[in-house]
Design a protein around this motif. Structure first.
Motif, PDB file in Angstrom:
ATOM      1  N   VAL A  60       0.840  -1.201   0.000  1.00 30.61           N
ATOM      2  CA  VAL A  60       0.000   0.000   0.000  1.00 30.61           C
ATOM      3  C   VAL A  60       0.875   1.250   0.000  1.00 30.61           C
ATOM      4  CG1 VAL A  60      -1.540   1.362   1.468  1.00 30.61           C
ATOM      5  CG2 VAL A  60      -2.064  -1.022   1.019  1.00 30.61           C
ATOM      6  N   ASN A  61       1.904   1.254   0.837  1.00 34.76           N
ATOM      7  CA  ASN A  61       2.809   2.400   0.898  1.00 34.76           C
ATOM      8  C   ASN A  61       3.545   2.603  -0.423  1.00 34.76           C
ATOM      9  OD1 ASN A  61       3.327   3.893   3.624  1.00 34.76           O
ATOM     10  ND2 ASN A  61       2.840   1.794   4.184  1.00 34.76           N
ATOM     11  N   LYS A  62       3.987   1.517  -1.028  1.00 36.10           N
ATOM     12  CA  LYS A  62       4.704   1.622  -2.295  1.00 36.10           C
ATOM     13  C   LYS A  62       3.801   2.189  -3.384  1.00 36.10           C
ATOM     14  CE  LYS A  62       6.093  -2.125  -4.424  1.00 36.10           C
ATOM     15  NZ  LYS A  62       6.914  -3.282  -4.849  1.00 36.10           N
ATOM     16  N   PHE A  63       2.581   1.657  -3.488  1.00 31.59           N
ATOM     17  CA  PHE A  63       1.650   2.159  -4.498  1.00 31.59           C
ATOM     18  C   PHE A  63       1.329   3.635  -4.259  1.00 31.59           C
ATOM     19  CE2 PHE A  63      -0.294  -2.300  -5.356  1.00 31.59           C
ATOM     20  CZ  PHE A  63       0.804  -2.631  -6.127  1.00 31.59           C
ATOM     21  N   TYR A  64       1.174   4.014  -3.005  1.00 34.40           N
ATOM     22  CA  TYR A  64       0.893   5.412  -2.655  1.00 34.40           C
ATOM     23  C   TYR A  64       2.040   6.322  -3.083  1.00 34.40           C
ATOM     24  CZ  TYR A  64       0.482   9.508   0.434  1.00 34.40           C
ATOM     25  OH  TYR A  64       0.427  10.784   0.951  1.00 34.40           O
ATOM     26  N   ASP A  65       3.256   5.939  -2.709  1.00 34.17           N
ATOM     27  CA  ASP A  65       4.405   6.773  -3.064  1.00 34.17           C
ATOM     28  C   ASP A  65       4.564   6.895  -4.573  1.00 34.17           C
ATOM     29  OD1 ASP A  65       5.014   7.266  -0.408  1.00 34.17           O
ATOM     30  OD2 ASP A  65       6.517   5.658  -0.280  1.00 34.17           O
ATOM     31  N   LEU A  66       4.384   5.801  -5.282  1.00 33.54           N
ATOM     32  CA  LEU A  66       4.484   5.841  -6.739  1.00 33.54           C
ATOM     33  C   LEU A  66       3.361   6.668  -7.353  1.00 33.54           C
ATOM     34  CD1 LEU A  66       5.495   2.126  -7.397  1.00 33.54           C
ATOM     35  CD2 LEU A  66       6.929   4.153  -7.763  1.00 33.54           C
ATOM     36  N   ALA A  67       2.145   6.491  -6.850  1.00 32.02           N
ATOM     37  CA  ALA A  67       0.992   7.246  -7.374  1.00 32.02           C
ATOM     38  C   ALA A  67       1.187   8.743  -7.166  1.00 32.02           C
ATOM     39  CB  ALA A  67      -0.303   6.769  -6.715  1.00 32.02           C
ATOM     40  N   ARG A  68       1.689   9.124  -5.996  1.00 31.09           N
ATOM     41  CA  ARG A  68       1.939  10.549  -5.724  1.00 31.09           C
ATOM     42  C   ARG A  68       2.980  11.127  -6.677  1.00 31.09           C
ATOM     43  NH1 ARG A  68       3.554  11.891  -0.015  1.00 31.09           N
ATOM     44  NH2 ARG A  68       3.823  13.869  -1.055  1.00 31.09           N
ATOM     45  N   ASN A  69       3.837  10.274  -7.210  1.00 36.57           N
ATOM     46  CA  ASN A  69       4.846  10.723  -8.170  1.00 36.57           C
ATOM     47  C   ASN A  69       4.368  10.586  -9.603  1.00 36.57           C
ATOM     48  OD1 ASN A  69       7.009  11.606  -6.498  1.00 36.57           O
ATOM     49  ND2 ASN A  69       7.360   9.472  -5.939  1.00 36.57           N
ATOM     50  N   GLY A  70       3.048  10.368  -9.779  1.00 36.71           N
ATOM     51  CA  GLY A  70       2.465  10.372 -11.117  1.00 36.71           C
ATOM     52  C   GLY A  70       2.335   9.022 -11.790  1.00 36.71           C
ATOM     53  N   ASP A  71       2.622   7.945 -11.090  1.00 36.54           N
ATOM     54  CA  ASP A  71       2.534   6.611 -11.686  1.00 36.54           C
ATOM     55  C   ASP A  71       1.082   6.136 -11.648  1.00 36.54           C
ATOM     56  OD1 ASP A  71       2.607   3.852 -12.259  1.00 36.54           O
ATOM     57  OD2 ASP A  71       4.588   3.616 -11.342  1.00 36.54           O
ATOM     58  N   THR A  72       0.389   6.273 -12.763  1.00 41.50           N
ATOM     59  CA  THR A  72      -1.028   5.909 -12.820  1.00 41.50           C
ATOM     60  C   THR A  72      -1.229   4.402 -12.721  1.00 41.50           C
ATOM     61  OG1 THR A  72      -0.964   5.942 -15.234  1.00 41.50           O
ATOM     62  CG2 THR A  72      -1.703   7.957 -14.135  1.00 41.50           C
ATOM     63  N   MET A  73      -0.243   3.620 -13.171  1.00 46.57           N
ATOM     64  CA  MET A  73      -0.355   2.170 -13.066  1.00 46.57           C
ATOM     65  C   MET A  73      -0.344   1.745 -11.592  1.00 46.57           C
ATOM     66  SD  MET A  73       1.951  -0.921 -14.667  1.00 46.57           S
ATOM     67  CE  MET A  73       1.842  -0.237 -16.301  1.00 46.57           C
ATOM     68  N   ALA A  74       0.493   2.394 -10.786  1.00 49.22           N
ATOM     69  CA  ALA A  74       0.534   2.081  -9.356  1.00 49.22           C
ATOM     70  C   ALA A  74      -0.806   2.412  -8.708  1.00 49.22           C
ATOM     71  CB  ALA A  74       1.663   2.849  -8.672  1.00 49.22           C
ATOM     72  N   ALA A  75      -1.405   3.511  -9.108  1.00 50.37           N
ATOM     73  CA  ALA A  75      -2.721   3.875  -8.566  1.00 50.37           C
ATOM     74  C   ALA A  75      -3.754   2.814  -8.938  1.00 50.37           C
ATOM     75  CB  ALA A  75      -3.146   5.245  -9.083  1.00 50.37           C
ATOM     76  N   ARG A  76      -3.720   2.347 -10.178  1.00 55.43           N
ATOM     77  CA  ARG A  76      -4.653   1.285 -10.592  1.00 55.43           C
ATOM     78  C   ARG A  76      -4.423   0.016  -9.768  1.00 55.43           C
ATOM     79  NH1 ARG A  76      -3.465   3.014 -15.849  1.00 55.43           N
ATOM     80  NH2 ARG A  76      -2.183   1.192 -16.221  1.00 55.43           N
ATOM     81  N   HIS A  77      -3.157  -0.303  -9.543  1.00 52.90           N
ATOM     82  CA  HIS A  77      -2.844  -1.486  -8.734  1.00 52.90           C
ATOM     83  C   HIS A  77      -3.387  -1.328  -7.313  1.00 52.90           C
ATOM     84  CE1 HIS A  77      -0.666  -3.536 -11.775  1.00 52.90           C
ATOM     85  NE2 HIS A  77       0.396  -2.751 -11.756  1.00 52.90           N
ATOM     86  N   TYR A  78      -3.281  -0.107  -6.777  1.00 51.50           N
ATOM     87  CA  TYR A  78      -3.824   0.136  -5.435  1.00 51.50           C
ATOM     88  C   TYR A  78      -5.323  -0.171  -5.412  1.00 51.50           C
ATOM     89  CZ  TYR A  78      -5.731   2.391  -1.363  1.00 51.50           C
ATOM     90  OH  TYR A  78      -6.437   2.619  -0.209  1.00 51.50           O
TER      91      TYR A  78
END
Length: 125
Positions: A60-78
């Motif tokens: 969850v933390n990894k996806f959050y950090d990546l999403a905050r940096n603009g990684d839309t794929m990480a947000a989808r994974h979350y």
């Protein structure tokens, strides 16, 4: 040959481990080293496990950090996770287990707010 060994001499050196004293074989001090810049930051090590409700806190933390940096794929994974932070009961079990002093319980609220805001933004577009 053993993986990582290039010669018989290296294998012999490795086997000397079994002749070493208990004190010489004690590597527990390694677990006490922490990078100074990691204190207070989640490094996704999962020492916070197990979460009583089953949240995969490191992921969850990894996806959050990546999403905050603009990684839309990480947000989808979350969003595809079986358990997201909205089920967090704020028990702070994770805080007590974190070797880096992260307030994971507080971070779970921060992550929930972030993704809630993202959801609201989608609805307003």
């Amino acid at each position: 040959m053993l993986p990582g060994m290039n010669s018989a001499a290296q294998a012999e050196q490795l086997l000397q481990f079994f002749e070493a004293s208990g004190e010489e074989r004690d590597y527990s001090v390694i677990g006490s080293f922490k990078p100074a810049d990691a204190v207070g930051k989640c490094v996704y090590c999962n020492h916070c496990r197990p979460c009583p409700v089953g949240i995969d806190i490191g992921t969850v933390n990894k996806f959050y950090d990546l999403a905050r940096n603009g990684d839309t794929m990480a947000a989808r994974h979350y969003y595809e996770l079986k358990l997201r932070v909205d089920v967090c009961i704020s028990c702070a079990h994770c805080n007590n287990r974190c070797p880096f002093g992260v307030d994971q319980s507080g971070r779970m609220r921060e992550i929930a707010d972030y993704f809630r805001t993202q959801d609201e933004g989608k609805c307003n577009n």
